[in-house]
Design a protein around this motif. Structure first.
Motif, PDB file in Angstrom:
ATOM      1  N   THR A   2      44.486  58.840  44.669  1.00 16.70           N
ATOM      2  CA  THR A   2      44.029  57.652  45.153  1.00 16.70           C
ATOM      3  C   THR A   2      43.571  56.731  43.790  1.00 16.70           C
ATOM      4  OG1 THR A   2      41.751  58.539  44.625  1.00 16.70           O
ATOM      5  CG2 THR A   2      42.508  58.762  46.699  1.00 16.70           C
ATOM      6  N   GLU A   3      43.163  55.437  44.232  1.00 15.87           N
ATOM      7  CA  GLU A   3      42.921  54.530  43.136  1.00 15.87           C
ATOM      8  C   GLU A   3      41.833  55.180  42.106  1.00 15.87           C
ATOM      9  OE1 GLU A   3      42.576  53.679  46.466  1.00 15.87           O
ATOM     10  OE2 GLU A   3      44.048  52.163  46.721  1.00 15.87           O
ATOM     11  N   THR A   4      40.979  55.794  42.891  1.00 16.47           N
ATOM     12  CA  THR A   4      39.853  56.384  41.914  1.00 16.47           C
ATOM     13  C   THR A   4      40.443  57.541  40.862  1.00 16.47           C
ATOM     14  OG1 THR A   4      38.223  55.990  43.412  1.00 16.47           O
ATOM     15  CG2 THR A   4      37.726  57.484  42.145  1.00 16.47           C
ATOM     16  N   GLU A   5      41.384  58.227  41.679  1.00 16.31           N
ATOM     17  CA  GLU A   5      41.757  59.284  40.684  1.00 16.31           C
ATOM     18  C   GLU A   5      42.665  58.879  39.758  1.00 16.31           C
ATOM     19  OE1 GLU A   5      42.286  62.931  44.046  1.00 16.31           O
ATOM     20  OE2 GLU A   5      43.977  61.310  44.070  1.00 16.31           O
ATOM     21  N   SER A   6      43.476  57.737  39.908  1.00 21.32           N
ATOM     22  CA  SER A   6      44.307  56.956  38.920  1.00 21.32           C
ATOM     23  C   SER A   6      43.244  56.440  37.893  1.00 21.32           C
ATOM     24  CB  SER A   6      45.084  55.835  39.583  1.00 21.32           C
ATOM     25  OG  SER A   6      45.782  56.334  40.434  1.00 21.32           O
ATOM     26  N   GLU A   7      42.133  56.081  38.107  1.00 15.77           N
ATOM     27  CA  GLU A   7      41.329  55.381  37.372  1.00 15.77           C
ATOM     28  C   GLU A   7      40.844  56.527  36.486  1.00 15.77           C
ATOM     29  OE1 GLU A   7      39.462  51.593  39.574  1.00 15.77           O
ATOM     30  OE2 GLU A   7      38.485  53.384  40.002  1.00 15.77           O
ATOM     31  N   ARG A   8      40.477  57.627  36.920  1.00 18.77           N
ATOM     32  CA  ARG A   8      39.959  58.887  36.176  1.00 18.77           C
ATOM     33  C   ARG A   8      40.938  59.368  35.009  1.00 18.77           C
ATOM     34  NH1 ARG A   8      37.921  62.110  41.221  1.00 18.77           N
ATOM     35  NH2 ARG A   8      35.792  60.816  41.714  1.00 18.77           N
ATOM     36  N   TRP A  16      36.503  50.795  38.643  1.00 18.48           N
ATOM     37  CA  TRP A  16      36.643  49.818  37.567  1.00 18.48           C
ATOM     38  C   TRP A  16      37.644  48.659  38.280  1.00 18.48           C
ATOM     39  CZ3 TRP A  16      34.489  48.880  32.977  1.00 18.48           C
ATOM     40  CH2 TRP A  16      35.232  47.998  32.312  1.00 18.48           C
ATOM     41  N   THR A  17      38.701  49.056  38.765  1.00 16.60           N
ATOM     42  CA  THR A  17      39.975  47.965  39.366  1.00 16.60           C
ATOM     43  C   THR A  17      39.246  47.548  40.762  1.00 16.60           C
ATOM     44  OG1 THR A  17      41.068  49.728  39.922  1.00 16.60           O
ATOM     45  CG2 THR A  17      41.556  48.942  37.816  1.00 16.60           C
ATOM     46  N   LYS A  18      38.487  47.972  41.047  1.00 17.24           N
ATOM     47  CA  LYS A  18      38.213  47.618  42.461  1.00 17.24           C
ATOM     48  C   LYS A  18      37.899  46.124  43.154  1.00 17.24           C
ATOM     49  CE  LYS A  18      35.723  49.547  46.555  1.00 17.24           C
ATOM     50  NZ  LYS A  18      34.757  50.539  47.208  1.00 17.24           N
ATOM     51  N   TYR A  19      37.352  45.513  41.971  1.00 22.12           N
ATOM     52  CA  TYR A  19      36.807  44.103  42.278  1.00 22.12           C
ATOM     53  C   TYR A  19      37.316  43.201  41.096  1.00 22.12           C
ATOM     54  CZ  TYR A  19      33.757  46.096  45.502  1.00 22.12           C
ATOM     55  OH  TYR A  19      33.216  46.762  46.666  1.00 22.12           O
ATOM     56  N   GLY A  20      37.927  41.949  41.407  1.00 20.83           N
ATOM     57  CA  GLY A  20      38.234  40.802  40.450  1.00 20.83           C
ATOM     58  C   GLY A  20      37.411  40.316  39.753  1.00 20.83           C
ATOM     59  N   ARG A  31      46.025  47.285  42.325  1.00 26.64           N
ATOM     60  CA  ARG A  31      45.023  47.997  41.508  1.00 26.64           C
ATOM     61  C   ARG A  31      45.868  49.290  40.888  1.00 26.64           C
ATOM     62  NH1 ARG A  31      40.112  50.503  44.923  1.00 26.64           N
ATOM     63  NH2 ARG A  31      39.690  51.484  42.559  1.00 26.64           N
ATOM     64  N   TYR A  32      47.111  49.743  41.719  1.00 31.83           N
ATOM     65  CA  TYR A  32      48.040  50.745  41.220  1.00 31.83           C
ATOM     66  C   TYR A  32      48.955  50.080  40.001  1.00 31.83           C
ATOM     67  CZ  TYR A  32      46.873  54.130  44.601  1.00 31.83           C
ATOM     68  OH  TYR A  32      46.531  55.415  45.425  1.00 31.83           O
ATOM     69  N   LYS A  33      49.245  48.865  40.295  1.00 32.35           N
ATOM     70  CA  LYS A  33      50.078  48.253  39.547  1.00 32.35           C
ATOM     71  C   LYS A  33      49.313  47.982  38.093  1.00 32.35           C
ATOM     72  CE  LYS A  33      53.114  45.501  42.403  1.00 32.35           C
ATOM     73  NZ  LYS A  33      53.651  44.096  42.942  1.00 32.35           N
TER      74      LYS A  33
END
Length: 72
Positions: A2-8, A16-20, A31-33
């Motif tokens: 998930t995006e959250t796992e990537s952020e961790r 952290w990358t959820k909102y611009g 977000r992945y990019k």
């Protein structure tokens, strides 16, 4: 993953990358990019600490003559 796992993994807080900057939600692909183009913060901290330690260690050498002066 998930995006959250990537952020961790990157050492960032969750969402952290959820909102611009405008407060709008960012699509998962974007977000992945963003995370894929970033450097992991723990890795950056490690590298910078090594550079800082090297500079402190090599500072006394700055006053010594270079072994390569004959190449000038």
């Amino acid at each position: 993953m998930t995006e959250t796992e990537s952020e961790r993994l990157m050492g960032l807080p969750e969402s952290w990358t959820k909102y611009g900057a405008d407060g709008e939600a960012i699509r998962p692909l974007q977000r992945y990019k963003a995370l894929g183009n970033a450097i992991a913060l723990p890795c950056a901290d490690y590298i910078m600490a090594g550079i800082n330690g090297t500079q402190k260690v090599s500072t006394p050498m700055a006053n010594k003559k270079s072994h390569c002066q004959h190449l000038k």
